[in-house]
Design an enzyme around this catalytic site. Sequence first.
Site, short mmCIF file in Angstrom:
data_model
loop_
_atom_site.label_atom_id
_atom_site.label_comp_id
_atom_site.label_asym_id
_atom_site.label_seq_id
_atom_site.Cartn_x
_atom_site.Cartn_y
_atom_site.Cartn_z
N CYS A 284 39.95 72.44 103.07
CA CYS A 284 40.92 72.29 102.21
C CYS A 284 40.37 71.49 100.93
CB CYS A 284 42.03 71.10 102.74
SG CYS A 284 41.65 69.63 103.13
N HIS A 336 44.97 66.08 104.02
CA HIS A 336 45.07 67.32 103.52
C HIS A 336 45.62 67.48 102.10
CE1 HIS A 336 44.86 71.96 104.21
NE2 HIS A 336 46.33 71.92 103.51
N HIS A 352 46.04 76.32 99.30
CA HIS A 352 45.19 75.47 100.00
C HIS A 352 44.51 76.22 100.96
CE1 HIS A 352 48.12 75.17 103.55
NE2 HIS A 352 48.74 76.03 102.67
#
Length: 382
Positions: A284, A336, A352
């Site tokens: 990510c 994340h 993402h």
Amino acid sequence: MKFNTLFILIAFFVSAISSAQKIIKHKVKSGESIYLIAKKYDVTQAEIFDLNPKLKGAVLGLKQEVKIPNKKYKPEEKKPKVAKNEAVVMAKTEKSTSSEPYIIHKVEAKETLYSLSKKYNVSMESICDLNPELKTGNLKVGAKLKFVNPNPTPVVAENNTPTNTNEVAEVSNVDVVHKVLPKETLYRISKQFGVTVDELVKLNPGVENGLPVDYLLLIKKGSSSTSIIEVADKQAVETASAEIENKVIPVGNLAKAQFLIEKASEHLGTRYRSGGTTSAGFDCSGLMFSTFKSLDITLPRSSHEMARYGTKIDKSQAQKGDLIFFATFGGSRVSHVGMVTEVLDDEIKFIHSSTSSGVIYSSTKERYYARTFVQVNRVIAE
């Protein structure tokens, strides 16, 4: 046959006239922005704003005329003879004392990009960014390359007395100067001195392409009131991210945001790969790091560190190009990150790299991301 010959002559004549003009007049087309126009003509946004001051902060109109500096323009003037042993436009200069933001280096035999990067203490990538012709061709002997001037002439006060950059002195009608420290960025310096990044770029043309260590950065122009010439040799003070009031991304930055979204979208479907930062696979933070790097914005490498970069804003003020963070391992620790691609009322869509599906679009309406959402950060400088 005569018609073809006449057409070629006319085309050649028009091209010659264009090259001889100092200014190019460009008519705005649908979807164009100052950022995209600057890229098209290989100039900076600051150079365009210098010629069109009324465009700063304004919305471009269709078919509006914008003046562009012509990079091919060469004034017709006789050049003075230069001795062979003299440098040509500061060629071979390792430490220049010119007030110009750039120095020009004439490539010699056996020199390589690597040796030049060591000589001028810059990366090979930054050399190519300042000299785009290197991206499509080889380094040639005799070629003239542009480098950021690491040692510009110290600022001179209004009484024409050179300022002493080794002291901190209170003098009227002088400028505020800052000596760049290792790892400092324009964003961090702007926060330290309470100015905007745009103001720094306007006072220091060329620094958007690189900020060398020990560079004397002009912060503020002197006025009639007392100001301070400050050269900071101590470590920069860490600037904590703070929440700010509602601010919409300026028109010029919307083009940057769209550019970043298009760059990230090129990798849709690319598999997830821990530590990956290339099309062979992304994690990510790797996807965000690689995407923003294409706009010369170097983000920290992990999502947790990225959460401390830029300025934290309220979720309701999210815009395209902002970073959005989640705590997918439970608790409140960021683990994340993605980039906002669209905002619809109370929904935020983002791109993402997920561990299960690779690079995809997702939404805060999805239960998993609604539950793990942490914050939104604005990274594109205003």
